[in-house]
Design a protein around this motif. Structure first.
Motif, PDB file in Angstrom:
ATOM      1  N   ASP A 231       0.835  -1.197   0.000  1.00 30.35           N
ATOM      2  CA  ASP A 231       0.000   0.000   0.000  1.00 30.35           C
ATOM      3  C   ASP A 231       0.868   1.246   0.000  1.00 30.35           C
ATOM      4  O   ASP A 231       1.977   1.269   0.559  1.00 30.35           O
ATOM      5  CB  ASP A 231      -0.922   0.005   1.219  1.00 30.35           C
ATOM      6  CG  ASP A 231      -1.935  -1.129   1.176  1.00 30.35           C
ATOM      7  OD1 ASP A 231      -2.212  -1.606   0.050  1.00 30.35           O
ATOM      8  OD2 ASP A 231      -2.417  -1.542   2.248  1.00 30.35           O
ATOM      9  N   TYR A 232       0.311   2.286  -0.568  1.00 29.18           N
ATOM     10  CA  TYR A 232       1.052   3.557  -0.637  1.00 29.18           C
ATOM     11  C   TYR A 232       1.348   4.092   0.755  1.00 29.18           C
ATOM     12  O   TYR A 232       2.435   4.611   1.014  1.00 29.18           O
ATOM     13  CB  TYR A 232       0.242   4.576  -1.449  1.00 29.18           C
ATOM     14  CG  TYR A 232       0.856   5.955  -1.461  1.00 29.18           C
ATOM     15  CD1 TYR A 232       1.929   6.254  -2.289  1.00 29.18           C
ATOM     16  CD2 TYR A 232       0.362   6.957  -0.612  1.00 29.18           C
ATOM     17  CE1 TYR A 232       2.506   7.516  -2.289  1.00 29.18           C
ATOM     18  CE2 TYR A 232       0.931   8.215  -0.601  1.00 29.18           C
ATOM     19  CZ  TYR A 232       1.998   8.499  -1.442  1.00 29.18           C
ATOM     20  OH  TYR A 232       2.559   9.747  -1.440  1.00 29.18           O
ATOM     21  N   ASP A 233       0.377   3.970   1.664  1.00 27.28           N
ATOM     22  CA  ASP A 233       0.570   4.484   3.019  1.00 27.28           C
ATOM     23  C   ASP A 233       1.692   3.742   3.738  1.00 27.28           C
ATOM     24  O   ASP A 233       2.485   4.346   4.485  1.00 27.28           O
ATOM     25  CB  ASP A 233      -0.734   4.353   3.810  1.00 27.28           C
ATOM     26  CG  ASP A 233      -1.830   5.238   3.250  1.00 27.28           C
ATOM     27  OD1 ASP A 233      -1.488   6.239   2.570  1.00 27.28           O
ATOM     28  OD2 ASP A 233      -3.020   4.939   3.467  1.00 27.28           O
ATOM     29  N   VAL A 234       1.760   2.427   3.528  1.00 29.15           N
ATOM     30  CA  VAL A 234       2.825   1.641   4.164  1.00 29.15           C
ATOM     31  C   VAL A 234       4.190   2.056   3.625  1.00 29.15           C
ATOM     32  O   VAL A 234       5.155   2.236   4.389  1.00 29.15           O
ATOM     33  CB  VAL A 234       2.581   0.140   3.939  1.00 29.15           C
ATOM     34  CG1 VAL A 234       3.749  -0.682   4.493  1.00 29.15           C
ATOM     35  CG2 VAL A 234       1.275  -0.293   4.571  1.00 29.15           C
ATOM     36  N   LEU A 235       4.273   2.217   2.323  1.00 28.99           N
ATOM     37  CA  LEU A 235       5.538   2.639   1.717  1.00 28.99           C
ATOM     38  C   LEU A 235       5.941   4.031   2.202  1.00 28.99           C
ATOM     39  O   LEU A 235       7.121   4.286   2.481  1.00 28.99           O
ATOM     40  CB  LEU A 235       5.413   2.623   0.192  1.00 28.99           C
ATOM     41  CG  LEU A 235       5.295   1.242  -0.468  1.00 28.99           C
ATOM     42  CD1 LEU A 235       5.022   1.401  -1.958  1.00 28.99           C
ATOM     43  CD2 LEU A 235       6.554   0.428  -0.248  1.00 28.99           C
ATOM     44  N   LYS A 236       4.973   4.916   2.294  1.00 26.55           N
ATOM     45  CA  LYS A 236       5.266   6.277   2.745  1.00 26.55           C
ATOM     46  C   LYS A 236       5.766   6.266   4.179  1.00 26.55           C
ATOM     47  O   LYS A 236       6.717   6.998   4.538  1.00 26.55           O
ATOM     48  CB  LYS A 236       3.992   7.126   2.632  1.00 26.55           C
ATOM     49  CG  LYS A 236       4.216   8.610   2.840  1.00 26.55           C
ATOM     50  CD  LYS A 236       5.038   9.190   1.692  1.00 26.55           C
ATOM     51  CE  LYS A 236       5.176  10.699   1.833  1.00 26.55           C
ATOM     52  NZ  LYS A 236       6.025  11.270   0.755  1.00 26.55           N
ATOM     53  N   GLU A 237       5.163   5.438   5.001  1.00 22.80           N
ATOM     54  CA  GLU A 237       5.575   5.334   6.399  1.00 22.80           C
ATOM     55  C   GLU A 237       6.984   4.788   6.528  1.00 22.80           C
ATOM     56  O   GLU A 237       7.796   5.290   7.317  1.00 22.80           O
ATOM     57  CB  GLU A 237       4.585   4.428   7.133  1.00 22.80           C
ATOM     58  CG  GLU A 237       4.718   4.422   8.633  1.00 22.80           C
ATOM     59  CD  GLU A 237       3.646   3.574   9.273  1.00 22.80           C
ATOM     60  OE1 GLU A 237       3.753   2.321   9.169  1.00 22.80           O
ATOM     61  OE2 GLU A 237       2.694   4.133   9.859  1.00 22.80           O
TER      62      GLU A 237
ATOM     63  N   LYS B 121       2.738  -9.622   8.390  1.00 17.84           N
ATOM     64  CA  LYS B 121       3.207  -9.448   9.761  1.00 17.84           C
ATOM     65  C   LYS B 121       4.658  -8.979   9.774  1.00 17.84           C
ATOM     66  O   LYS B 121       5.047  -8.159  10.619  1.00 17.84           O
ATOM     67  CB  LYS B 121       3.069 -10.760  10.521  1.00 17.84           C
ATOM     68  CG  LYS B 121       3.480 -10.672  11.979  1.00 17.84           C
ATOM     69  CD  LYS B 121       3.303 -12.017  12.671  1.00 17.84           C
ATOM     70  CE  LYS B 121       3.773 -11.920  14.126  1.00 17.84           C
ATOM     71  NZ  LYS B 121       3.648 -13.239  14.819  1.00 17.84           N
ATOM     72  N   ALA B 122       5.467  -9.492   8.844  1.00 18.35           N
ATOM     73  CA  ALA B 122       6.868  -9.085   8.777  1.00 18.35           C
ATOM     74  C   ALA B 122       6.994  -7.602   8.463  1.00 18.35           C
ATOM     75  O   ALA B 122       7.809  -6.893   9.073  1.00 18.35           O
ATOM     76  CB  ALA B 122       7.599  -9.920   7.723  1.00 18.35           C
ATOM     77  N   VAL B 123       6.180  -7.115   7.528  1.00 17.24           N
ATOM     78  CA  VAL B 123       6.224  -5.698   7.181  1.00 17.24           C
ATOM     79  C   VAL B 123       5.766  -4.840   8.354  1.00 17.24           C
ATOM     80  O   VAL B 123       6.369  -3.806   8.671  1.00 17.24           O
ATOM     81  CB  VAL B 123       5.359  -5.426   5.930  1.00 17.24           C
ATOM     82  CG1 VAL B 123       5.299  -3.934   5.642  1.00 17.24           C
ATOM     83  CG2 VAL B 123       5.920  -6.174   4.723  1.00 17.24           C
ATOM     84  N   SER B 124       4.703  -5.262   9.028  1.00 21.81           N
ATOM     85  CA  SER B 124       4.186  -4.498  10.173  1.00 21.81           C
ATOM     86  C   SER B 124       5.195  -4.446  11.305  1.00 21.81           C
ATOM     87  O   SER B 124       5.444  -3.386  11.894  1.00 21.81           O
ATOM     88  CB  SER B 124       2.877  -5.121  10.660  1.00 21.81           C
ATOM     89  OG  SER B 124       1.906  -5.144   9.642  1.00 21.81           O
ATOM     90  N   GLU B 125       5.815  -5.597  11.602  1.00 22.47           N
ATOM     91  CA  GLU B 125       6.792  -5.623  12.684  1.00 22.47           C
ATOM     92  C   GLU B 125       8.022  -4.803  12.335  1.00 22.47           C
ATOM     93  O   GLU B 125       8.582  -4.104  13.196  1.00 22.47           O
ATOM     94  CB  GLU B 125       7.181  -7.067  12.992  1.00 22.47           C
ATOM     95  CG  GLU B 125       8.114  -7.197  14.189  1.00 22.47           C
ATOM     96  CD  GLU B 125       8.266  -8.630  14.640  1.00 22.47           C
ATOM     97  OE1 GLU B 125       9.342  -8.962  15.187  1.00 22.47           O
ATOM     98  OE2 GLU B 125       7.313  -9.417  14.459  1.00 22.47           O
ATOM     99  N   LEU B 126       8.445  -4.868  11.075  1.00 23.28           N
ATOM    100  CA  LEU B 126       9.583  -4.061  10.656  1.00 23.28           C
ATOM    101  C   LEU B 126       9.268  -2.576  10.793  1.00 23.28           C
ATOM    102  O   LEU B 126      10.107  -1.778  11.245  1.00 23.28           O
ATOM    103  CB  LEU B 126       9.955  -4.396   9.206  1.00 23.28           C
ATOM    104  CG  LEU B 126      11.064  -3.552   8.583  1.00 23.28           C
ATOM    105  CD1 LEU B 126      12.375  -3.722   9.353  1.00 23.28           C
ATOM    106  CD2 LEU B 126      11.270  -3.906   7.116  1.00 23.28           C
TER     107      LEU B 126
END
Length: 510
Positions: free
Chosen positions: A411-417, A445-450
């Protein structure tokens, strides 16, 4: 019927008489001369000329035959309908070539040539100290007479160069290290080797793509620059200095360079080299198309900046014993490590550095400020590459490597964050890789934890000011542990490594 057989017998008798008469009038020597004359007439009016390249020249193997066989095995040149498959020793690739008595057409600079693989049975041999193969093999090259000069001057040299390139690509690369204490192996070589299987490539290397492409272009220009280096009178070598915090991918960069150029690697352990003469001998035993690596050079021997260790700069120079000796060694009689800065400089840029061609020197360090400026100048370390903390472009490469995520999959928001916090977090690619490895089976989960770890690290950096000082302490602890594990055995007269030496130098200044 009887008359038919009578006529047939009479005909045979006439033919036998004629044959006897021809043997009397035209003996074998005369017939051979006539045949040779007719062949000469044929070649005189023919527009082609022929060259035979035999497998064995006298009692020695013909290198040109092997080169032609390798060249014709390349997929670009092969278009025959019947091929033979082979796999050489220490090779991971299967090559294919012409079958017996098969032909193939090749083109070079607009000129068409015909190759024929000729295989015949060898006549029975008399006693020989070196028995020859039962089959006589060779290649016949057919070209037009007007193209003779082009083929002999350029085409055969091109085949030899192409064969060397194919042989190197097909052969497994090797990782060398110098023998402990300067000892020799069973063949009398100072280097020991193992197959080099490191999978790192520039595609998987976590680095800014622009910077990565710049390094790849520089490597390619070097590998293809033989004529340039000869024209400019320079030794065909190049030096790269990789510096930055631990875990930023310096070793992976070296492996990617070796895989990109198909070069062997010589990992030089300076603590096992006793003196400058031994260092030169090791250099002489390295091969062309190789990368000579000295890792953590600031901790291998004492190469501290001379400006920091001189009490009086006007009266001190690098011929002083403190600078000339290796880390903690005593120059002269103890026989310990006595590599000098001068010896290392000559190793990288002196006359002995050109006793070979197409070689790359790579030094790595975590503290570039500790190295003497003489070691860092152009001609020794031509390209300085800073291996930084993980950036946003490098993070996207890691997500692709470990999770299979393209930029469009998130998602764009995840990349921006991630983009906002990754630079502030100051985490190395090794740290981020470890996070992704642990839970790579659960990608989201890996992306969120990172993301959470990056935020936490970024906030801690902002609250505590800069985390670089703490990272610096961590690096020192890691280096001390590493040097303790690699410290020489008792009796080698080595002092405590880099950090203690720096403290002693500071006390001298006081």
């Amino acid at each position: 019927m009887k008359e038919y057989w009578t006529s047939f017998a009479s005909l045979l008798g006439v033919l036998a008489f004629c044959q006897s008469l021809l043997q009397v009038i035209f003996p074998p020597e005369l017939r051979f001369a006539c045949l040779k004359f007719f062949n000469w007439i044929f070649h005189l009016f023919s527009s082609y000329c022929y060259f035979d390249i035999t497998e064995i020249d006298g009692v020695n193997t013909n290198e040109l035959y092997n080169a032609v066989q390798l060249y014709l095995s390349s997929s670009v040149s092969i278009n025959g309908s019947r091929l033979s498959l082979t796999r050489a020793l220490n090779s991971s690739a299967i090559t294919f070539g012409l079958s017996n008595n098969d032909c193939i057409i090749d083109t070079f600079n607009g000129v068409t040539v015909l190759w024929e693989h000729v295989v015949t049975q060898r006549q029975s041999q008399t006693f020989s100290w070196r028995p020859l193969p039962e089959e006589k093999r060779g290649f016949t090259l057919r070209i037009k007479k007007r193209d003779k000069s082009l083929i002999l001057d350029s085409y055969l040299d091109y085949i030899m160069e192409k064969a060397i390139e194919i042989r190197r690509k097909n052969q497994d690369r090797l990782l060398y290290t110098n023998s402990r204490g300067g000892s020799l192996d069973s063949r009398g070589h100072p280097w020991e080797s193992v197959p080099f299987k490191h999978p790192s490539t520039f595609d998987t290397l976590a680095m800014d793509p622009v910077k990565k492409q710049e390094i790849m272009d520089d490597l390619k220009d070097f590998a293809n620059g033989q004529s340039f280096y000869q024209k400019t009178g320079r030794a065909w070598k190049r030096g790269y200095l990789l510096y930055g915090p631990p875990g930023t991918g310096k070793s992976s960069m070296i492996a990617a360079m070796a895989n990109y150029l198909s070069y062997d690697i010589y990992d030089l352990e300076l603590t096992e080299v006793h003196n400058n003469s031994e260092l030169r001998k090791l250099l002489m035993k390295t091969s062309s198309k190789s990368i000579i690596v000295i890792e953590d050079i600031d901790c291998s021997i004492n190469l501290t900046n001379r400006k920091k260790i001189t009490n009086n700069p006007s009266t001190r120079n690098y011929y002083d014993p403190e600078i000339r000796c290796g880390s903690g060694s005593i120059c002269g009689e103890d026989g310990g490590n006595s590599i000098t800065l001068s010896g290392l400089l000559n190793f990288t840029d002196g006359l002995w550095s050109c006793c070979g061609s197409e070689r790359i020197f790579v030094f790595t360090t975590n503290h570039i400020e500790k190295l003497d400026p003489a070691l860092l100048r152009s001609g020794r370390m031509d390209m300085h590459i800073y291996m930084s903390y993980c950036s946003y472009p490098a993070l996207k490469i890691l997500l692709k490597n470990y999770l299979g995520y393209e930029e469009s999959d998130l998602d764009y928001d995840v990349l921006k964050e991630l983009e906002e916090v990754v630079d502030k977090a100051e985490m190395t690619p090794a740290d981020i890789s470890e996070v992704l490895i642990k839970i790579r089976r659960y990608k989201q989960k890996a992306v969120s934890e990172l993301s959470e770890i990056l935020k936490t690290r970024a906030e801690r950096n902002l609250k505590g000011g800069s985390l670089r000082e703490k990272n610096s302490d961590d690096m020192e602890d890691e280096e001390q542990e590493k040097r303790a594990l690699e410290s020489p055995k008792e009796g080698s007269e080595f002092e405590e490594p880099c950090k203690k030496e720096e403290e002693e130098d500071e006390e001298k200044l006081k």
